[in-house]
Design a protein around this motif. Structure first.
Motif, PDB file in Angstrom:
ATOM      1  N   GLU A  54       0.832  -1.198   0.000  1.00  0.00           N
ATOM      2  CA  GLU A  54       0.000   0.000   0.000  1.00  0.00           C
ATOM      3  C   GLU A  54       0.871   1.254   0.000  1.00  0.00           C
ATOM      4  OE1 GLU A  54      -3.011  -0.320   3.031  1.00  0.00           O
ATOM      5  OE2 GLU A  54      -3.962  -2.017   2.010  1.00  0.00           O
ATOM      6  N   ALA A  55       2.035   1.186   0.626  1.00  0.00           N
ATOM      7  CA  ALA A  55       2.960   2.325   0.599  1.00  0.00           C
ATOM      8  C   ALA A  55       3.427   2.610  -0.826  1.00  0.00           C
ATOM      9  CB  ALA A  55       4.153   2.060   1.519  1.00  0.00           C
ATOM     10  N   ASP A  56       3.659   1.575  -1.612  1.00  0.00           N
ATOM     11  CA  ASP A  56       4.031   1.761  -3.018  1.00  0.00           C
ATOM     12  C   ASP A  56       2.905   2.447  -3.789  1.00  0.00           C
ATOM     13  OD1 ASP A  56       6.527   0.543  -2.719  1.00  0.00           O
ATOM     14  OD2 ASP A  56       5.818  -1.415  -3.426  1.00  0.00           O
ATOM     15  N   ILE A  57       1.688   2.018  -3.539  1.00  0.00           N
ATOM     16  CA  ILE A  57       0.534   2.614  -4.221  1.00  0.00           C
ATOM     17  C   ILE A  57       0.404   4.086  -3.836  1.00  0.00           C
ATOM     18  CG2 ILE A  57      -2.001   2.576  -4.362  1.00  0.00           C
ATOM     19  CD1 ILE A  57      -1.736  -0.542  -4.151  1.00  0.00           C
ATOM     20  N   ALA A  58       0.541   4.397  -2.559  1.00  0.00           N
ATOM     21  CA  ALA A  58       0.461   5.788  -2.101  1.00  0.00           C
ATOM     22  C   ALA A  58       1.569   6.631  -2.719  1.00  0.00           C
ATOM     23  CB  ALA A  58       0.525   5.841  -0.579  1.00  0.00           C
ATOM     24  N   TYR A  59       2.771   6.089  -2.801  1.00  0.00           N
ATOM     25  CA  TYR A  59       3.908   6.776  -3.425  1.00  0.00           C
ATOM     26  C   TYR A  59       3.585   7.134  -4.871  1.00  0.00           C
ATOM     27  CZ  TYR A  59       8.605   7.258  -5.447  1.00  0.00           C
ATOM     28  OH  TYR A  59       9.707   7.710  -6.128  1.00  0.00           O
ATOM     29  N   PHE A  60       3.090   6.154  -5.612  1.00  0.00           N
ATOM     30  CA  PHE A  60       2.719   6.379  -7.002  1.00  0.00           C
ATOM     31  C   PHE A  60       1.620   7.420  -7.127  1.00  0.00           C
ATOM     32  CE2 PHE A  60      -0.577   5.338 -10.124  1.00  0.00           C
ATOM     33  CZ  PHE A  60       0.086   5.751 -11.276  1.00  0.00           C
ATOM     34  N   LEU A  61       0.553   7.280  -6.349  1.00  0.00           N
ATOM     35  CA  LEU A  61      -0.582   8.191  -6.469  1.00  0.00           C
ATOM     36  C   LEU A  61      -0.209   9.630  -6.130  1.00  0.00           C
ATOM     37  CD1 LEU A  61      -3.433   5.962  -5.027  1.00  0.00           C
ATOM     38  CD2 LEU A  61      -3.083   6.631  -7.428  1.00  0.00           C
ATOM     39  N   ASP A  62       0.656   9.825  -5.140  1.00  0.00           N
ATOM     40  CA  ASP A  62       1.106  11.189  -4.824  1.00  0.00           C
ATOM     41  C   ASP A  62       1.771  11.825  -6.037  1.00  0.00           C
ATOM     42  OD1 ASP A  62       0.191  11.181  -2.213  1.00  0.00           O
ATOM     43  OD2 ASP A  62       2.141  10.654  -1.349  1.00  0.00           O
ATOM     44  N   ARG A  63       2.640  11.094  -6.689  1.00  0.00           N
ATOM     45  CA  ARG A  63       3.346  11.620  -7.855  1.00  0.00           C
ATOM     46  C   ARG A  63       2.412  11.803  -9.047  1.00  0.00           C
ATOM     47  NH1 ARG A  63       5.660  10.164  -4.150  1.00  0.00           N
ATOM     48  NH2 ARG A  63       7.750  10.719  -3.542  1.00  0.00           N
ATOM     49  N   PHE A  64       1.547  10.831  -9.260  1.00  0.00           N
ATOM     50  CA  PHE A  64       0.613  10.895 -10.377  1.00  0.00           C
ATOM     51  C   PHE A  64      -0.329  12.090 -10.238  1.00  0.00           C
ATOM     52  CE2 PHE A  64      -3.702   9.500 -11.811  1.00  0.00           C
ATOM     53  CZ  PHE A  64      -3.503   9.735 -13.163  1.00  0.00           C
ATOM     54  N   TYR A  65      -0.957  12.236  -9.073  1.00  0.00           N
ATOM     55  CA  TYR A  65      -1.919  13.328  -8.927  1.00  0.00           C
ATOM     56  C   TYR A  65      -1.248  14.694  -8.850  1.00  0.00           C
ATOM     57  CZ  TYR A  65      -5.968  10.382  -9.123  1.00  0.00           C
ATOM     58  OH  TYR A  65      -6.942   9.530  -9.568  1.00  0.00           O
ATOM     59  N   ASP A  66       0.017  14.763  -8.470  1.00  0.00           N
ATOM     60  CA  ASP A  66       0.756  16.018  -8.613  1.00  0.00           C
ATOM     61  C   ASP A  66       0.815  16.412 -10.085  1.00  0.00           C
ATOM     62  OD1 ASP A  66       1.271  16.504  -5.939  1.00  0.00           O
ATOM     63  OD2 ASP A  66       3.327  15.698  -6.001  1.00  0.00           O
ATOM     64  N   PRO A  71      -6.453   8.791  -0.056  1.00  0.00           N
ATOM     65  CA  PRO A  71      -6.614   7.486   0.611  1.00  0.00           C
ATOM     66  C   PRO A  71      -7.725   6.636   0.000  1.00  0.00           C
ATOM     67  CG  PRO A  71      -6.417   9.234   2.238  1.00  0.00           C
ATOM     68  CD  PRO A  71      -6.560   9.900   0.894  1.00  0.00           C
ATOM     69  N   ARG A  72      -8.776   7.286  -0.490  1.00  0.00           N
ATOM     70  CA  ARG A  72      -9.876   6.548  -1.131  1.00  0.00           C
ATOM     71  C   ARG A  72      -9.406   5.902  -2.437  1.00  0.00           C
ATOM     72  NH1 ARG A  72     -15.113   6.643   0.049  1.00  0.00           N
ATOM     73  NH2 ARG A  72     -16.606   6.180  -1.572  1.00  0.00           N
ATOM     74  N   VAL A  73      -8.664   6.660  -3.241  1.00  0.00           N
ATOM     75  CA  VAL A  73      -8.131   6.124  -4.497  1.00  0.00           C
ATOM     76  C   VAL A  73      -7.099   5.039  -4.191  1.00  0.00           C
ATOM     77  CG1 VAL A  73      -6.876   6.683  -6.607  1.00  0.00           C
ATOM     78  CG2 VAL A  73      -8.599   8.251  -5.752  1.00  0.00           C
ATOM     79  N   ALA A  74      -6.310   5.239  -3.153  1.00  0.00           N
ATOM     80  CA  ALA A  74      -5.325   4.226  -2.758  1.00  0.00           C
ATOM     81  C   ALA A  74      -6.030   2.930  -2.354  1.00  0.00           C
ATOM     82  CB  ALA A  74      -4.444   4.745  -1.628  1.00  0.00           C
ATOM     83  N   ALA A  75      -7.139   3.039  -1.643  1.00  0.00           N
ATOM     84  CA  ALA A  75      -7.900   1.844  -1.260  1.00  0.00           C
ATOM     85  C   ALA A  75      -8.447   1.132  -2.493  1.00  0.00           C
ATOM     86  CB  ALA A  75      -9.031   2.215  -0.308  1.00  0.00           C
ATOM     87  N   PHE A  76      -8.896   1.919  -3.470  1.00  0.00           N
ATOM     88  CA  PHE A  76      -9.390   1.350  -4.727  1.00  0.00           C
ATOM     89  C   PHE A  76      -8.295   0.531  -5.410  1.00  0.00           C
ATOM     90  CE2 PHE A  76      -9.832   1.756  -9.361  1.00  0.00           C
ATOM     91  CZ  PHE A  76     -11.085   1.214  -9.550  1.00  0.00           C
ATOM     92  N   TRP A  77      -7.109   1.141  -5.589  1.00  0.00           N
ATOM     93  CA  TRP A  77      -6.013   0.452  -6.267  1.00  0.00           C
ATOM     94  C   TRP A  77      -5.440  -0.683  -5.424  1.00  0.00           C
ATOM     95  CZ3 TRP A  77      -5.272   0.275 -11.180  1.00  0.00           C
ATOM     96  CH2 TRP A  77      -5.755   1.317 -11.976  1.00  0.00           C
ATOM     97  N   SER A  78      -5.465  -0.551  -4.123  1.00  0.00           N
ATOM     98  CA  SER A  78      -5.006  -1.622  -3.252  1.00  0.00           C
ATOM     99  C   SER A  78      -5.909  -2.848  -3.402  1.00  0.00           C
ATOM    100  CB  SER A  78      -4.988  -1.143  -1.800  1.00  0.00           C
ATOM    101  OG  SER A  78      -4.635  -2.181  -0.934  1.00  0.00           O
ATOM    102  N   GLY A  79      -7.199  -2.609  -3.537  1.00  0.00           N
ATOM    103  CA  GLY A  79      -8.132  -3.712  -3.754  1.00  0.00           C
ATOM    104  C   GLY A  79      -7.865  -4.422  -5.063  1.00  0.00           C
ATOM    105  N   ILE A  80      -7.606  -3.651  -6.112  1.00  0.00           N
ATOM    106  CA  ILE A  80      -7.367  -4.232  -7.428  1.00  0.00           C
ATOM    107  C   ILE A  80      -6.042  -4.987  -7.477  1.00  0.00           C
ATOM    108  CG2 ILE A  80      -6.807  -3.644  -9.831  1.00  0.00           C
ATOM    109  CD1 ILE A  80      -8.912  -1.441  -9.643  1.00  0.00           C
ATOM    110  N   LEU A  81      -4.984  -4.349  -6.970  1.00  0.00           N
ATOM    111  CA  LEU A  81      -3.636  -4.902  -7.150  1.00  0.00           C
ATOM    112  C   LEU A  81      -3.184  -5.818  -6.025  1.00  0.00           C
ATOM    113  CD1 LEU A  81      -1.903  -1.673  -8.483  1.00  0.00           C
ATOM    114  CD2 LEU A  81      -2.736  -3.633  -9.825  1.00  0.00           C
ATOM    115  N   LEU A  82      -3.673  -5.570  -4.819  1.00  0.00           N
ATOM    116  CA  LEU A  82      -3.201  -6.341  -3.664  1.00  0.00           C
ATOM    117  C   LEU A  82      -4.301  -7.192  -3.027  1.00  0.00           C
ATOM    118  CD1 LEU A  82      -1.111  -3.496  -1.963  1.00  0.00           C
ATOM    119  CD2 LEU A  82      -0.287  -5.262  -3.549  1.00  0.00           C
ATOM    120  N   GLY A  83      -5.535  -7.042  -3.513  1.00  0.00           N
ATOM    121  CA  GLY A  83      -6.642  -7.817  -2.953  1.00  0.00           C
ATOM    122  C   GLY A  83      -7.025  -7.413  -1.548  1.00  0.00           C
TER     123      GLY A  83
END
Length: 132
Positions: A11-23, A48-60
């Motif tokens: 989830e930390a990887d997903i948050a890292y990516f999303l911070d950079r992407f949404y910037d 955090p909501r988008v991170a939860a979405f991607w965490s569900g898809i990629l990490l289950g």
């Protein structure tokens, strides 16, 4: 010196990516105003909501609750959304993803993003909300 990228693993990887992407999204001439001026996104709540979405898809993880289509349909009722907007979103997503990670989950994230964008465009078009 070449740095080897690792795959999305947490989830930390997903948050890292999303911070950079949404910037990038927020600074983009085509997309930034939609998020900040029209949608007036509360980024502390949204990320955090988008991170939860991607965490569900990629990490289950199963932590996402909600309907991702609804807010996008509501947004399209406030401002014109076109296929070009989706293309730019995917371009920034792909660039950021490929700069941050490499591997099987990274490829899955890209395929899922492409699929999600296609489904959203199709549904918005069917509903008469996608500008041509």
């Amino acid at each position: 010196m070449t740095t080897t990228l690792h795959d999305i693993e947490s989830e930390a990887d997903i948050a890292y990516f999303l911070d950079r992407f949404y910037d990038r999204v927020r600074n983009d001439a085509e997309l930034g105003y939609i998020f900040d001026e029209v949608a007036k996104v509360d980024w502390l709540a949204h990320l955090p909501r988008v991170a939860a979405f991607w965490s569900g898809i990629l990490l289950g993880s199963g932590t996402y609750q909600g309907n991702p289509m609804r807010p996008h349909f509501e947004l399209a009722q406030k401002t014109p959304i076109s296929a070009d907007h989706f293309d730019q979103w995917l371009t920034l997503f792909t660039q950021t993803l490929n700069e941050c990670f490499a591997g099987e989950r990274t490829r899955e994230a890209l395929l899922r993003a492409q699929s999600i964008a296609a489904v959203m465009q199709s549904r918005m078009y069917t509903a008469g909300l996608l500008q041509t």
